[in-house]
Design a protein around this motif. Structure first.
Motif, mmCIF file in Angstrom:
data_model
loop_
_atom_site.group_PDB
_atom_site.id
_atom_site.type_symbol
_atom_site.label_atom_id
_atom_site.label_comp_id
_atom_site.label_asym_id
_atom_site.label_seq_id
_atom_site.Cartn_x
_atom_site.Cartn_y
_atom_site.Cartn_z
ATOM 1 N N PRO A 73 0.764 -1.091 0.010
ATOM 2 C CA PRO A 73 0.219 -0.015 -0.167
ATOM 3 C C PRO A 73 0.648 1.273 -0.076
ATOM 4 O O PRO A 73 1.393 1.459 0.892
ATOM 5 C CB PRO A 73 -0.647 -0.630 1.401
ATOM 6 N N GLY A 74 0.605 2.083 -1.043
ATOM 7 C CA GLY A 74 1.342 3.574 -0.885
ATOM 8 C C GLY A 74 2.140 3.428 -1.897
ATOM 9 O O GLY A 74 3.365 4.245 -2.213
ATOM 10 N N GLU A 75 3.012 2.397 -2.190
ATOM 11 C CA GLU A 75 4.021 2.236 -3.203
ATOM 12 C C GLU A 75 3.807 2.147 -4.501
ATOM 13 O O GLU A 75 2.916 1.326 -5.040
ATOM 14 C CB GLU A 75 4.341 0.890 -2.973
ATOM 15 N N SER A 76 4.882 2.921 -5.086
ATOM 16 C CA SER A 76 4.811 3.297 -6.908
ATOM 17 C C SER A 76 5.086 1.591 -7.097
ATOM 18 O O SER A 76 5.941 0.784 -5.982
ATOM 19 C CB SER A 76 5.785 3.848 -6.934
ATOM 20 N N PRO A 77 5.362 0.907 -8.748
ATOM 21 C CA PRO A 77 6.206 0.218 -9.323
ATOM 22 C C PRO A 77 7.707 0.248 -8.982
ATOM 23 O O PRO A 77 7.643 -0.806 -8.743
ATOM 24 C CB PRO A 77 5.254 0.616 -10.978
ATOM 25 N N ARG A 78 7.979 1.317 -9.394
ATOM 26 C CA ARG A 78 9.668 1.609 -9.299
ATOM 27 C C ARG A 78 10.114 1.211 -7.942
ATOM 28 O O ARG A 78 10.704 0.488 -7.469
ATOM 29 C CB ARG A 78 9.974 2.581 -9.382
ATOM 30 N N GLU A 79 9.360 1.679 -6.239
ATOM 31 C CA GLU A 79 10.250 1.514 -5.113
ATOM 32 C C GLU A 79 9.930 -0.065 -5.060
ATOM 33 O O GLU A 79 10.430 -0.795 -4.288
ATOM 34 C CB GLU A 79 9.034 1.884 -4.621
ATOM 35 N N VAL A 129 14.165 -7.034 -5.649
ATOM 36 C CA VAL A 129 15.042 -6.967 -5.688
ATOM 37 C C VAL A 129 15.885 -7.071 -5.092
ATOM 38 O O VAL A 129 16.640 -8.575 -4.367
ATOM 39 C CB VAL A 129 15.980 -6.528 -7.109
ATOM 40 N N VAL A 130 16.068 -6.858 -4.001
ATOM 41 C CA VAL A 130 17.113 -6.794 -2.680
ATOM 42 C C VAL A 130 16.196 -8.013 -1.432
ATOM 43 O O VAL A 130 17.095 -8.579 -1.488
ATOM 44 C CB VAL A 130 16.739 -5.350 -1.617
ATOM 45 N N GLU A 131 14.997 -8.223 -1.528
ATOM 46 C CA GLU A 131 14.077 -9.002 -0.268
ATOM 47 C C GLU A 131 15.086 -10.770 -1.071
ATOM 48 O O GLU A 131 14.813 -11.402 -0.879
ATOM 49 C CB GLU A 131 13.118 -8.901 -0.909
ATOM 50 N N GLU A 132 14.758 -10.805 -2.812
ATOM 51 C CA GLU A 132 14.670 -11.728 -3.668
ATOM 52 C C GLU A 132 16.132 -12.677 -4.298
ATOM 53 O O GLU A 132 16.610 -13.508 -4.143
ATOM 54 C CB GLU A 132 13.619 -11.985 -4.395
ATOM 55 N N SER A 133 16.592 -10.878 -3.899
ATOM 56 C CA SER A 133 17.926 -11.917 -4.428
ATOM 57 C C SER A 133 19.859 -11.086 -3.507
ATOM 58 O O SER A 133 20.347 -11.984 -3.943
ATOM 59 C CB SER A 133 18.119 -11.219 -5.883
ATOM 60 N N THR A 189 19.013 -16.437 0.705
ATOM 61 C CA THR A 189 17.459 -16.278 1.762
ATOM 62 C C THR A 189 16.810 -14.948 2.147
ATOM 63 O O THR A 189 16.908 -14.073 2.596
ATOM 64 C CB THR A 189 18.168 -17.025 3.542
ATOM 65 N N VAL A 190 15.335 -15.255 2.348
ATOM 66 C CA VAL A 190 14.829 -13.678 2.819
ATOM 67 C C VAL A 190 14.790 -13.727 4.120
ATOM 68 O O VAL A 190 14.361 -14.769 4.650
ATOM 69 C CB VAL A 190 13.621 -14.198 1.940
ATOM 70 N N THR A 191 15.142 -13.093 4.168
ATOM 71 C CA THR A 191 15.114 -12.061 5.446
ATOM 72 C C THR A 191 14.177 -10.722 5.823
ATOM 73 O O THR A 191 14.176 -10.536 7.834
ATOM 74 C CB THR A 191 16.262 -12.343 6.744
ATOM 75 N N ASP A 192 13.461 -10.872 5.007
ATOM 76 C CA ASP A 192 12.588 -9.235 5.721
ATOM 77 C C ASP A 192 11.155 -9.861 6.458
ATOM 78 O O ASP A 192 10.400 -8.062 7.056
ATOM 79 C CB ASP A 192 12.105 -8.466 4.200
ATOM 80 N N GLY A 193 10.969 -10.668 6.811
ATOM 81 C CA GLY A 193 9.745 -11.537 8.067
ATOM 82 C C GLY A 193 8.706 -11.194 7.103
ATOM 83 O O GLY A 193 7.570 -11.401 7.451
ATOM 84 N N GLY A 194 8.366 -11.188 5.633
ATOM 85 C CA GLY A 194 7.333 -11.260 4.966
ATOM 86 C C GLY A 194 6.607 -12.267 5.412
ATOM 87 O O GLY A 194 7.390 -13.828 5.235
#
Length: 152
Positions: A41-47, A53-57, A102-107
């Motif tokens: 929510p509130g996030e642009s496609p670019r954001e 990219v950071v989360e998955e790679s 390994t994804v570590t963002d908690g999502g």
């Protein structure tokens, strides 16, 4: 008539100096994938692109990012679900040929492992979720100066 659900997605074609495209196998889908995900929510496609990219790679420094196209892709017919997919191309300086992140963002993907590697974008391959639909829009060389940065 059933209500159609539309989900906004950011999709990243990330290439390195050699022109190779970053991909990974799974989790959850058969076939190659690219970094991508749902806009918050509130996030642009670019954001969303940079976050995904950071989360998955694990890559943190993207260069020359440009919007390629946006489409509406049918995820399923019943109940109707459509993805509004925003495709971007970014370049990156990366020497690793293969790595696991390994994804570590908690999502929702927390703890998932992504096995990343590079492929030639011109190679005939099928990607999961039709994510290869716009590979043909990528520059044909690996030179980063061929990619202009534009804003949305």
């Amino acid at each position: 008539m059933e209500n159609v659900t539309y989900v906004q997605k950011a999709c990243a074609y990330v290439t390195r100096q050699t022109g190779e495209l970053l991909v990974f196998d799974g989790p959850g889908h058969d076939g190659l994938q690219i970094p991508k995900g749902t806009l918050e929510p509130g996030e642009s496609p670019r954001e969303a692109l940079f976050r995904e990219v950071v989360e998955e790679s694990g890559l943190g420094a993207l260069n020359a990012t440009r919007h390629l196209t946006t489409d509406v892709w049918t995820r399923r017919e019943s109940p109707p679900k459509r993805y509004v997919r925003h495709f971007f191309h970014s370049t990156v300086h990366e020497s690793r040929d293969r790595w696991t992140h390994t994804v570590t963002d908690g999502g929702g993907e927390h703890g998932y492992e992504f096995d990343l590697h590079w492929v030639k974008p011109t190679a005939a391959r099928e990607f999961a979720l039709d994510l290869d639909d716009y590979v043909h829009l990528l520059p044909t060389t690996g030179r980063t100066e061929d990619v202009a940065t534009i804003s949305d």
